[in-house]
Design a protein around this motif. Structure first.
Motif, PDB file in Angstrom:
ATOM      1  N   ARG A 216      -6.944   1.373   4.615  1.00  0.00           N
ATOM      2  CA  ARG A 216      -8.149   1.290   3.429  1.00  0.00           C
ATOM      3  C   ARG A 216      -7.548  -0.580   3.656  1.00  0.00           C
ATOM      4  NH1 ARG A 216      -9.158   4.339  -0.910  1.00  0.00           N
ATOM      5  NH2 ARG A 216      -9.678   2.109  -1.632  1.00  0.00           N
TER       6      ARG A 216
ATOM      7  N   PHE B  54      -6.420   1.829  -6.864  1.00  0.00           N
ATOM      8  CA  PHE B  54      -5.780   2.166  -4.742  1.00  0.00           C
ATOM      9  C   PHE B  54      -4.709   2.776  -5.612  1.00  0.00           C
ATOM     10  CE2 PHE B  54      -3.191   1.774  -1.284  1.00  0.00           C
ATOM     11  CZ  PHE B  54      -3.948   2.030  -0.286  1.00  0.00           C
ATOM     12  N   PRO B  55      -3.677   2.468  -6.007  1.00  0.00           N
ATOM     13  CA  PRO B  55      -2.488   4.037  -6.225  1.00  0.00           C
ATOM     14  C   PRO B  55      -3.530   5.022  -6.852  1.00  0.00           C
ATOM     15  CG  PRO B  55      -2.714   2.206  -7.127  1.00  0.00           C
ATOM     16  CD  PRO B  55      -3.437   1.131  -6.492  1.00  0.00           C
TER      17      PRO B  55
ATOM     18  N   ALA C 255       0.828  -0.919  -0.113  1.00  0.00           N
ATOM     19  CA  ALA C 255      -0.275  -0.205  -0.061  1.00  0.00           C
ATOM     20  C   ALA C 255       1.208   1.220   0.262  1.00  0.00           C
ATOM     21  CB  ALA C 255      -1.095   0.293   1.158  1.00  0.00           C
TER      22      ALA C 255
ATOM     23  N   ARG D 291      -1.146  -3.306 -11.410  1.00  0.00           N
ATOM     24  CA  ARG D 291      -0.991  -2.556 -10.439  1.00  0.00           C
ATOM     25  C   ARG D 291       0.446  -1.341 -10.009  1.00  0.00           C
ATOM     26  NH1 ARG D 291      -2.122  -4.551  -3.768  1.00  0.00           N
ATOM     27  NH2 ARG D 291      -0.276  -5.025  -4.316  1.00  0.00           N
ATOM     28  N   ALA D 292       1.787  -2.275 -10.016  1.00  0.00           N
ATOM     29  CA  ALA D 292       2.396  -1.419 -10.008  1.00  0.00           C
ATOM     30  C   ALA D 292       3.135  -0.696 -11.143  1.00  0.00           C
ATOM     31  CB  ALA D 292       3.728  -2.172 -10.048  1.00  0.00           C
TER      32      ALA D 292
ATOM     33  N   PHE E   5       0.070   2.961 -11.877  1.00  0.00           N
ATOM     34  CA  PHE E   5       0.072   4.924 -11.227  1.00  0.00           C
ATOM     35  C   PHE E   5       1.491   5.433 -12.058  1.00  0.00           C
ATOM     36  CE2 PHE E   5       3.613   4.339  -8.311  1.00  0.00           C
ATOM     37  CZ  PHE E   5       3.280   2.662  -8.123  1.00  0.00           C
TER      38      PHE E   5
ATOM     39  N   SER F 177       4.054   1.528  -1.312  1.00  0.00           N
ATOM     40  CA  SER F 177       4.622   1.666  -2.331  1.00  0.00           C
ATOM     41  C   SER F 177       3.937   1.785  -3.012  1.00  0.00           C
ATOM     42  CB  SER F 177       5.077   0.031  -2.598  1.00  0.00           C
ATOM     43  OG  SER F 177       4.455  -0.014  -3.199  1.00  0.00           O
ATOM     44  N   LEU F 178       2.603   2.355  -3.523  1.00  0.00           N
ATOM     45  CA  LEU F 178       1.638   2.342  -3.974  1.00  0.00           C
ATOM     46  C   LEU F 178       1.187   4.159  -4.230  1.00  0.00           C
ATOM     47  CD1 LEU F 178      -0.758  -1.208  -4.386  1.00  0.00           C
ATOM     48  CD2 LEU F 178       0.539   0.073  -5.957  1.00  0.00           C
ATOM     49  N   GLY F 179       1.410   4.462  -2.963  1.00  0.00           N
ATOM     50  CA  GLY F 179       1.137   6.237  -2.697  1.00  0.00           C
ATOM     51  C   GLY F 179       0.546   6.263  -1.552  1.00  0.00           C
ATOM     52  N   ALA F 180       0.365   5.096  -0.839  1.00  0.00           N
ATOM     53  CA  ALA F 180      -0.994   5.924   0.427  1.00  0.00           C
ATOM     54  C   ALA F 180       0.021   5.648   1.835  1.00  0.00           C
ATOM     55  CB  ALA F 180      -1.182   4.087   1.207  1.00  0.00           C
TER      56      ALA F 180
END
Lengths: 538, 366
Positions: free
Chosen positions: A452, B106-107, A439, B154-155, B158, A441-444
């Motif tokens: 979340r 999500f991202p 999460a 997913r990676a 974005f 690393s995905l920017g959260a």
């Protein structure tokens, strides 16, 4: 090997999709058959039967133990919430003759009922059952207990001996038990004189109970009273025996005594129709009365209606129990969640050490822990002393933290906390740390990642812990008893009071049943909203 | 590509050290830089420090010493969520409580992107990994390969410029793994993203990467394109770690420019190429790839040194023959020969003579 255009659907081998497709194909062709042609289901069941029997054998001892020591007694206890045999067993004749009395009319019952009641009371008093009946009816109408007690002492000294004297004066044979035995043994007389015959049977049975011989005992006054009553009502005794026929003719001229007056002499409350209403209302062997009581209502001749405002306590107690259990569950979640998180994320060695601290309360007596809270929270207790010493609280304004709801919530939160932490911990342990990393690393941000990604996955643990804590809390007894005072007690304390002090087991059973139903309904609602599949204990 | 200066490096590790316990260094003095668009693989045995490097780059571990730069800016103090680096985890780490589309979205959501943009991007990302119809599924309803694709999507959804992959194919079976290797490199090159890929599988490293950094003992042992790595290992660790390798121990007798003669321990003499040996008398480990061993004397130069060998085992492997020989005192000297029509199948106990071009025998540190 595979070229680039091969999509995921072209993956051969055991993927979920392929498994589903296989299952569809199988379902379309009718039931699967085993090698010998029997349906596969049937031969599978046969193959598994031995295994099932073995499993049953393994649990049988526990099953039998639980059935005998738990399920059956609890079931019996719950049945007491509607069972009401005592009135019909103690006053069988009265109950019958009272059944067509019109309670609405506010008249007193007729002489039939009084005679029946006299006979019933006489036996009940001899057997000392009238006090139990009085206690039972006293739940419904205050004062009935002493009424029965008083009357029980008087009933064998009623002036009914004038019938005895008059019958014996008519024919000395009436004094002999043999006369009665012969007359009421087998034969038409018992059909014509059912009341007398019934009373004789009871008298015989009573003597057997006492170990006496009926033929050696004096015939009691009630026999003469019963006989007089039936003869005076015009029982047709012609053609039975001369003695009886003579008596039948003579009773018209007998001096009489009013049983109603006799009872009124013993206690004038017998002239109060309300007493008879209560007896009539509670005549059936099954009563909604206990449940009505438990729901702050009462049974009246007009049906069930609410009690006056100032007599309602159980609704309030149930509400308080629910509210406090929710508070306790809530504070357990708030306090337990961070601890569970820490336990799940620390290295094994440290986590084990902390786990011991969490489990420590389990190894201490519940009573000791609760008493410790008493020491901590009382007005001259540790916490107040510290606050006063720090100057935060004036010495003459020490905080009341015990014998109220606050004390109960604090102590029970402490006691039930491990039940919240353990399921949360075991669920959190299964959440790999890589989810949080992913999460992030995905920017959260840390908070978003937690809220979340981590939190939703820990909800099953919260659910399991909450159910556990809530259900334990709602039936808790010892802690509220010790630290609850007046305002912090639970419904269970009231149930215990009815079991051990007021001995109103029926009401206790009704309250217990309601509590059980409330828990089941909440469980059902929880299943509907959250889904019980989402509850994990590990 | 090998000689990138630090100036135009997209990712740079400068003298990075990492210690977990304050006593031993897991990463010792790491210097590494890679240009934009490169596919770099960190390869090494477990415990060699490669995953630690990846985690430092992602921001989940902090470097004990040294600096990591991304696009010229030091990122040591930037938290992971602000680095904008895409990452694929070993077990995919797909959020089980969200559908595939929600996972991908999500991202974008945490970047406060509008709903229609989000849907558009999710759709495109799913199509990129050929999973367009799977948006409504939960990860648990997907097979391993499908989950892998979603994790990749997913990676990338974005649009990060740098993607890190931590043994992403470890949980897949062989066929699927080979297929995914191909797909991942394809996508990475098509999008022009910089990729740092961690694996302990050397085949994966060789087939996918522009350059491979071989890690051992907290250091990069060699950083080179796959062919160079395989054909010209710089030290004996790399030679043995990458591919199959025959080793012979000996002492340097004479170094003559690009060739040297080595006296093996049993007294026989062979030719080799000196790689990191300095002077006569040094102990050395000769590394020879099994497929470079020559049995046909006519293909060798007349003055080449040869060795006598005895066949210990002959294994038929379909496309190749694998023959184990007893040579110069060792019993696991392996040669591989192509299953060609004219290729003789050797018999156990047969005596043959073997040799090689001096360039194929590399004299490495002992």
């Amino acid at each position: 090997m595979t070229d680039n255009t091969a999509g995921p659907d072209h993956i051969t081998g055991p993927t979920p999709d392929n498994a589903l497709r296989d299952a569809d194909r199988a379902a379309a062709g009718g039931p699967m058959l085993a090698a010998d042609g029997t349906p596969l289901k049937k031969s599978l069941a046969r193959a598994l039967r031995r295994q099932k029997l073995r499993a049953l054998g393994l649990i049988a001892p526990l099953l039998i133990f639980v059935l005998i020591t738990f399920v059956i007694p609890i079931g019996d206890m719950l049945l007491r919430s509607i069972k009401n045999d005592i009135v019909a067993d103690t006053l069988p004749r009265t109950v019958q003759s009272l059944s067509d009395w019109d309670a609405e009319a506010q008249d007193l019952p007729g002489e039939d009922v009084w005679t029946d009641f006299y006979i019933d009371m006489w036996f009940a008093a001899e057997r000392k059952e009238h006090t139990r009946l009085g206690t039972r009816l006293n739940y419904e109408l205050t004062g009935v207990s002493s009424l029965f007690r008083k009357t029980g002492r008087r009933v064998d000294r009623f002036d009914t001996d004038i019938y005895t004297d008059q019958f014996i004066a008519l024919d000395p044979g009436w004094e002999e038990p043999q006369t009665w035995a012969a007359m009421l043994g087998d034969g038409p007389a018992s059909d014509v004189l059912p009341l007398t015959a019934g009373a004789w049977e009871d008298w015989k049975a009573f003597n057997v109970e006492e170990g006496d011989k009926v033929l050696e005992e004096d015939v009691p006054d009630l026999m003469y009273t019963a006989l007089y009553h039936e003869l005076s009502q015009g029982a047709d005794v012609s053609g039975l025996s001369d003695r009886l026929a003579a008596a039948g003719e003579a009773v018209g001229g007998f001096e009489t005594v009013s049983l109603r007056e006799q009872f009124a002499d013993a206690d004038e409350d017998w002239l109060d129709p309300e007493v008879w209403q209560i007896i009539q209302l509670y005549s059936p062997r099954v009563t909604p009365g206990y449940f009505a009581n438990a729901a702050d209502m009462q049974v009246t001749p007009d049906g069930v209606e609410a009690r006056p405002e100032n007599q309602r306590i159980y609704g309030m107690l149930f509400q308080r129990t629910l509210f406090m259990s929710l508070m306790i569950t809530g504070s357990c979640i708030l306090l337990g969640y961070p601890v569970a998180w820490l336990l799940a994320n620390l290295p094994m060695r440290t986590a084990n050490l902390l786990m011991i601290l969490v489990l420590l309360p389990f190894w201490t007596s519940l009573l000791v822990r609760t008493s410790a809270w008493k020491v901590m929270l009382q007005q001259q207790g540790v916490i107040n002393d510290v606050l006063v010493w720090l100057g935060l609280v004036a010495d003459d304004a020490r905080l009341t933290m015990i014998n109220n709801q606050f004390g109960t919530i604090v102590a029970m939160t402490h006691i039930l906390l491990p039940f919240m932490i353990l399921p949360m911990y075991s669920v959190m342990q299964t959440i790999p740390p890589s989810y949080l990393r992913a999460a992030k690393s995905l920017g959260a941000t840390n908070w978003t990642a937690f809220w979340r990604v981590y939190f939703p996955q820990s909800v099953p643990g919260i659910g399991a812990g909450s159910i556990l804590v809530f259900i334990l809390a709602i039936g808790y007894y010892i802690t509220p008893e010790i630290v609850g005072g007046n305002t912090g007690t639970f419904i269970s304390n009231r149930i215990a009071y009815h079991i051990s002090s007021s001995l109103n087991w029926g009401l206790a059973a009704a309250l217990g049943s309601i509590l059980l139903v409330v828990v089941l309904v909440l469980y059902w609602a929880y299943d509907k909203i959250v889904g019980i599949d989402n509850v994990k204990l590990g | 590509m090998a000689d990138v200066t630090n100036g135009d490096a997209f990712v740079a590790f400068e003298r990075v050290q990492k210690s977990y316990d304050g006593e031993t260094l897991v990463v010792k003095d790491l210097n590494l830089s890679l240009p934009k668009g490169e596919f770099l693989t960190m390869l090494g045995p477990s415990g060699s420090g490669k995953t630690t490097c990846l985690m430092m780059l992602a921001g989940f571990e902090t470097a004990t010493h040294g600096e990591i730069k991304l696009d010229g800016k030091p990122i040591n103090n930037i938290p992971p969520h602000k680095r904008g680096i895409g990452m694929v985890f070993q077990n995919y780490a797909l959020f089980p409580h969200m559908t595939v589309a929600e996972n991908l979205s999500f991202p974008l959501e945490v970047r406060r992107m509008g709903k229609s943009d989000r849907e558009e991007k999710v759709k495109r990302a799913l199509e990129m990994v050929q999973m367009g119809e799977f948006g409504g599924r939960r990860p648990a309803q997907l097979s391993g390969g499908q989950q892998q694709r979603i994790a990749l999507a997913r990676a990338l959804v974005f649009e990060p410029e740098l993607v890190l992959m931590d043994e992403p194919l470890g949980a897949l079976d062989k066929q699927l793994r080979e297929h995914m290797q191909f797909e991942i490199t394809n996508i990475a090159h098509n999008l022009g993203i910089t990729t740092v890929y961690v694996t302990h599988d050397q085949t994966e490293a060789l087939t996918m990467s522009d350059r491979v950094a071989v890690f051992d003992d907290g250091r990069i042992q060699q950083l080179a394109p796959p062919d160079e790595l395989y054909e010209s290992p710089q030290n004996s660790f790399v030679a043995q770690f990458i591919g199959e390798n025959n080793t012979l121990e000996g002492t340097i007798q004479e170094i003559k420019g690009n060739t040297c003669t080595v006296k093996l321990d049993d007294g026989s003499i062979i030719d080799a190429k000196p790689v990191n040996v300095v002077k006569p008398g040094d102990r050395t480990l000769i590394s020879i790839r099994p497929e470079r061993v020559e049995m046909n004397k006519e293909r060798l130069s007349p003055d080449a040194h040869t060795l006598r060998a005895e066949v210990v085992e002959f294994i038929y492997m379909g496309d190749i023959f694998r023959t184990r020989l007893r040579v110069a005192g060792t019993e696991d000297f392996v040669i591989k020969t192509r299953n060609a029509p004219d290729q003789r199948r050797l018999k156990k106990g047969e005596q043959i003579e073997i040799g090689w071009l001096p360039d194929d025998a590399r004299a490495l540190d002992a």
